[in-house]
Write a protein that holds these residues in place. Structure first.
Motif, short mmCIF file in Angstrom:
data_model
loop_
_atom_site.label_atom_id
_atom_site.label_comp_id
_atom_site.label_asym_id
_atom_site.label_seq_id
_atom_site.Cartn_x
_atom_site.Cartn_y
_atom_site.Cartn_z
N PHE A 1 0.83 -1.20 0.00
CA PHE A 1 0.00 0.00 0.00
C PHE A 1 0.87 1.25 0.00
O PHE A 1 0.60 2.21 -0.71
N ARG A 2 1.96 1.21 0.80
CA ARG A 2 2.82 2.37 0.90
C ARG A 2 3.50 2.65 -0.44
O ARG A 2 3.60 3.79 -0.86
N ASN A 3 3.96 1.59 -1.09
CA ASN A 3 4.62 1.78 -2.39
C ASN A 3 3.66 2.39 -3.41
O ASN A 3 4.03 3.22 -4.21
N THR A 4 2.41 1.92 -3.37
CA THR A 4 1.40 2.46 -4.29
C THR A 4 1.12 3.92 -3.98
O THR A 4 0.98 4.75 -4.87
N SER A 5 1.02 4.26 -2.69
CA SER A 5 0.66 5.61 -2.30
C SER A 5 1.78 6.60 -2.61
O SER A 5 1.57 7.80 -2.57
N GLN A 6 2.99 6.11 -2.94
CA GLN A 6 4.09 7.00 -3.29
C GLN A 6 3.96 7.49 -4.73
O GLN A 6 4.75 8.31 -5.16
N ARG A 7 2.97 7.01 -5.45
CA ARG A 7 2.79 7.44 -6.84
C ARG A 7 1.42 8.06 -7.03
O ARG A 7 0.59 7.54 -7.76
N PRO A 8 1.13 9.16 -6.34
CA PRO A 8 -0.20 9.76 -6.45
C PRO A 8 -0.39 10.40 -7.82
O PRO A 8 0.58 10.79 -8.47
N VAL A 9 -1.64 10.51 -8.23
CA VAL A 9 -1.93 11.17 -9.49
C VAL A 9 -2.29 12.62 -9.19
O VAL A 9 -3.03 12.90 -8.26
N SER A 10 -1.72 13.54 -9.96
CA SER A 10 -1.99 14.95 -9.72
C SER A 10 -3.42 15.28 -10.16
O SER A 10 -3.98 14.59 -11.02
N PRO A 11 -4.04 16.31 -9.59
CA PRO A 11 -5.41 16.69 -9.98
C PRO A 11 -5.53 16.91 -11.48
O PRO A 11 -6.51 16.48 -12.10
N ALA A 12 -4.55 17.58 -12.08
CA ALA A 12 -4.61 17.87 -13.52
C ALA A 12 -4.57 16.58 -14.34
O ALA A 12 -5.34 16.41 -15.29
N ASP A 13 -3.67 15.67 -13.98
CA ASP A 13 -3.58 14.39 -14.68
C ASP A 13 -4.87 13.58 -14.51
O ASP A 13 -5.34 12.93 -15.46
N PHE A 14 -5.41 13.60 -13.30
CA PHE A 14 -6.63 12.84 -13.05
C PHE A 14 -7.78 13.37 -13.90
O PHE A 14 -8.52 12.60 -14.52
N GLU A 15 -7.93 14.68 -13.95
CA GLU A 15 -9.02 15.28 -14.71
C GLU A 15 -8.92 14.95 -16.20
O GLU A 15 -9.92 14.61 -16.84
N LEU A 16 -7.71 15.02 -16.75
CA LEU A 16 -7.52 14.73 -18.17
C LEU A 16 -7.76 13.26 -18.48
O LEU A 16 -8.36 12.92 -19.50
N ASN A 17 -7.27 12.38 -17.61
CA ASN A 17 -7.48 10.95 -17.83
C ASN A 17 -8.95 10.57 -17.66
O ASN A 17 -9.46 9.72 -18.39
N LEU A 18 -9.62 11.20 -16.71
CA LEU A 18 -11.05 10.96 -16.53
C LEU A 18 -11.81 11.41 -17.76
O LEU A 18 -12.70 10.69 -18.26
#
Length: 245
Positions: A44-61
Motif C-alpha cells: 500500500f505504501r509503495n502504491t501511495s508513493q505514486r499519487p496522481v496529480s489533480p490535472a492528470d486525473f481530470e484529463l485521464n477521466l
C-alpha cells in the motif's frame, strides 16, 4: 540505508553522476527487499508513493468519458453535454473550459488508449476510487435515457483494465440497467438470499461504498460517490418492503 551508502560510494568514484546512479540502484534494491516480505502495508505504501496529480486525473477521466461517448461509433450530443455540464458544475466554467482545451490539444497528438489510461490510474488510485469512476462512466452512458450494449461492453472492458471484480461491475451496472432483479445485483446477492443474508450484504456494501472510502479532492467523484451510496440504501429499502423484514 543501502541507497545512501551506494550514493556516497558512487560519488567518490564517479562524482555526481555516480552518486545519482548509486542512489537509484540502492532504492531499487530496498524496494525489492521490502516487497519480498509480502506485507499489505508495504504494498500500500509503495502504491501511495505514486499519487496522481489533480490535472492528470481530470484529463485521464475526461479521456475515459470520450471513449464511452464514442462507444457506439458516433458522438452522442446529449452525453457530451452531460459531461460538459458535470465538469462545469463541479469545477466552475473557467476551469472546465481549460480542462477541455487541454484535452483537445492532447487528443490531437495521440490516440486515446483505455488500457494505457486504466493502467496509469490503477497504479495510483484506491479500488474504491476506481469503482466510483465506473459509476461515473455509466452515468454518462445513461444520460440519454438508456445504456446501449456497446456502451456497456466498453465500460466492462474498462472495468477489466481497472481490475474490478465482476460482481462489483454487475452491482454498478444494475444501478443504471434495469432488469427486474436490480436490488439484488446492487447488493451482490442472489434472489434466494435470506433476510439475514440481505442485511449482512447491506452492511458489507455500506462499508465498501461509503463516500468516506473515496479519498479524493475531485468534487465530481465525491458527488458520484454520494449518489452511489444512496442507490445502495434504496436497494436495501426496496428489499425490506418486498420481503417484509
Amino acid at each position: 540505508m543501502i541507497k545512501w551508502f551506494l550514493a556516497v560510494l558512487g560519488y567518490f568514484v564517479f562524482r555526481l553522476p555516480g552518486a545519482v546512479i548509486g542512489f537509484l540502484l540502492g532504492s531499487v534494491f530496498e524496494n525489492v527487499s521490502k516487497s519480498s516480505s509480502g506485507s499489505f502495508e508495504t504494498v500500500f505504501r509503495n502504491t501511495s508513493q505514486r499519487p496522481v496529480s489533480p490535472a492528470d486525473f481530470e484529463l485521464n477521466l475526461l479521456s475515459l468519458c470520450s471513449i464511452v461517448i464514442k462507444a457506439d461509433g458516433s458522438v452522442n450530443q446529449t452525453e457530451l453535454n452531460y459531461v460538459r455540464q458535470y465538469f462545469v458544475s463541479t469545477y466552475g466554467k473557467d476551469k472546465a473550459n481549460a480542462i477541455f482545451k487541454t484535452f483537445n490539444e492532447v487528443v490531437k497528438q495521440r490516440e486515446i488508449s483505455a488500457q494505457r489510461i486504466c493502467a496509469y490510474l490503477a497504479g495510483r488510485t484506491r479500488y474504491e476510487m476506481r469503482l466510483q469512476i465506473l459509476h461515473f462512466l455509466f452515468g454518462i452512458a445513461n444520460a440519454d435515457g438508456a445504456v446501449t450494449s456497446g456502451e456497456s461492453s466498453k465500460i466492462k472492458e474498462i472495468a477489466g483494465y481497472f481490475r474490478i471484480h465482476f460482481r462489483d461491475f454487475e452491482s454498478i451496472q444494475a444501478m443504471f440497467v434495469k432488469k427486474g432483479d436490480d436490488a439484488y445485483k446492487i447488493l451482490e446477492i442472489d434472489k434466494t438470499a435470506t433476510p439475514e443474508e440481505i442485511k449482512k450484504a447491506y452492511r458489507k456494501m455500506v462499508k465498501k461504498y461509503h463516500p468516506d472510502k473515496v479519498i479524493t479532492q475531485d468534487e465530481a467523484i465525491k458527488k458520484g460517490a454520494e449518489e452511489k451510496f444512496k442507490q445502495v440504501q434504496r436497494a436495501y429499502e426496496q428489499l425490506q418492503k418486498e420481503r417484509g423484514f
